[in-house]
Motif scaffolding. Structure first.
Motif, PDB file in Angstrom:
ATOM      1  N   ALA A  34       0.783  -1.444   0.027  1.00 55.09           N
ATOM      2  CA  ALA A  34      -0.038   0.093  -0.298  1.00 55.09           C
ATOM      3  C   ALA A  34       0.847   1.227   0.027  1.00 55.09           C
ATOM      4  O   ALA A  34       0.231   2.336   0.215  1.00 55.09           O
ATOM      5  N   ASP A  46       0.256  -4.990   4.394  1.00 60.78           N
ATOM      6  CA  ASP A  46       0.789  -3.640   4.929  1.00 60.78           C
ATOM      7  C   ASP A  46       0.198  -3.399   6.087  1.00 60.78           C
ATOM      8  O   ASP A  46      -0.769  -3.696   6.399  1.00 60.78           O
ATOM      9  N   LEU A  49       0.108  -0.005   7.306  1.00 61.03           N
ATOM     10  CA  LEU A  49      -0.453   1.202   6.933  1.00 61.03           C
ATOM     11  C   LEU A  49       0.205   2.110   7.943  1.00 61.03           C
ATOM     12  O   LEU A  49      -0.358   3.399   8.033  1.00 61.03           O
ATOM     13  N   ARG A  99      -0.825   3.553   2.380  1.00 58.67           N
ATOM     14  CA  ARG A  99      -2.161   4.532   2.437  1.00 58.67           C
ATOM     15  C   ARG A  99      -3.247   3.697   1.726  1.00 58.67           C
ATOM     16  O   ARG A  99      -2.880   2.994   0.908  1.00 58.67           O
ATOM     17  N   LEU A 100      -4.325   3.316   2.478  1.00 55.15           N
ATOM     18  CA  LEU A 100      -5.494   2.522   1.755  1.00 55.15           C
ATOM     19  C   LEU A 100      -5.921   3.239   0.630  1.00 55.15           C
ATOM     20  O   LEU A 100      -6.433   2.517  -0.270  1.00 55.15           O
ATOM     21  N   ASN A 136      -4.004  -6.152   6.698  1.00 54.10           N
ATOM     22  CA  ASN A 136      -3.448  -5.385   7.320  1.00 54.10           C
ATOM     23  C   ASN A 136      -2.487  -6.085   8.468  1.00 54.10           C
ATOM     24  O   ASN A 136      -3.348  -6.502   9.448  1.00 54.10           O
TER      25      ASN A 136
END
Length: 329
Positions: A24, A46, A48, A52-53, A69
């Protein structure tokens, strides 16, 4: 085709299943998109912390795309077949690795170990994205892969530099001890759409300042150089390396060298900004010259960059404007 290119096997014919750590992030999200376009199924992992989503928002409903995630530094499992592991998970901008030095080192250590272990368990090809920072403030120019570098192991950039140097060493160790099929990509200053405006890297920083009419902050006297490679060229090279049998490190970058003073002036011109240039104190250990020798990439990957700086910067600037329209600048 390179003499190191792989012949197509059954898994490639059916479409590879590829795991992308840090998928991401800036380069990772472009890579996920290119893999899907090539017919792969993609598992994007990822946490995050810097990714970034929104970078992968258009991919979340794709049938061949899975987002996990998860933090690569913690043990993780991927069920089913895995043909390729691309390990990109690591804070890569100064703002991030200055803020998270321990996490950065763990990404290069624990994270690389976990990603390599996955490749070992699945019999998959493994490619780690390293960096030109492994050369430190180089004493040879341009930088070839056989140069060992000039790195301060206890300086402010050490968390990133040494993280990547260790990840390379661990990759080689897994190849030598366990027979893992590995590749090492040394990226030089990739840029393009989907970069975070506040991540501290020079291109988004200058663009954001120019669009806001603020002074462009150039470190030192601006004579230090970088070699900027547009993200689509970077992705093409990573995929070529993934599809090869090459095991030695490969520089991936654009050999066109530009000073930071010239880059600032260029971006001011392209944005039509009235921003001035303001010179500020340079960060310690800031490399003075950076340019890759890409002879090995040309020989073993049949690759060289195609996107001109003018075109790449126009696309990048457009991504920072409302609706992504450069005519609005």
């Amino acid at each position: 085709m390179s003499h190191t290119a792989r012949t197509q096997g059954p898994s490639e014919h059916m479409g590879r299943r590829t795991v992308v750590t840090g998928g991401a992030g800036f380069v990772g999200s472009h890579l996920c998109r290119a893999l899907l376009a090539a017919g792969d199924s993609v598992v994007c992992l990822d946490n995050l912390s810097t990714g970034r989503l929104r970078n992968i928002g258009d991919l979340l409903d794709r049938p061949r795309f899975t987002f996990l995630n998860a933090d690569v530094v913690e043990p993780f499992a991927i069920s089913g077949r895995v043909d390729l592991v691309l390990h990109l998970a690591c804070p890569a901008s100064p703002v991030d690795y200055f803020r998270m030095p321990v996490a950065t080192l763990r990404a290069g250590g624990h994270g690389t170990y976990n990603a390599l272990s996955l490749a070992r368990d699945k019999g998959a090809r493994f490619v780690v994205t390293s960096t030109s920072e492994v050369y430190g403030d180089p004493l040879v120019h341009p930088q070839r892969e056989d140069y060992w570098g000039n790195v301060n192991p206890v300086g402010p950039r050490a968390c990133y530099d040494e993280s990547k140097r260790f990840s390379e060493a661990l990759t080689v160790a897994f190849r030598d001890e366990y027979g893992v099929d590995t590749g090492i990509a040394r990226l030089f200053n990739s840029y393009g759409p989907d970069m975070r405006g506040g991540d501290g890297r020079v291109v988004p920083t200058f663009i954001k300042q120019a669009l806001a009419g603020k002074p462009l902050t150039v470190m030192g006297d601006g004579s230090q150089t970088r070699s900027l490679c547009y993200v689509t060229d970077t992705v093409r090279a990573i995929l070529a390396l993934a599809g090869s049998y090459e095991t030695s490190p490969v520089n991936i970058g654009n050999p066109h060298e530009i000073t930071m003073r010239e880059l600032a002036e260029y971006i001011i011109t392209l944005t039509g900004s009235a921003s001035p240039v303001r010179y500020v104190e340079a960060h310690p250990d800031d490399p003075q010259r950076r340019r890759p020798d890409i002879g090995r990439a040309r020989r073993v990957l049949d690759w060289e960059p195609e996107v001109r700086l003018f075109d790449g910067l126009k696309e990048t600037i457009a991504s920072f404007t409302p609706a992504g329209d450069l005519s609005a600048v």
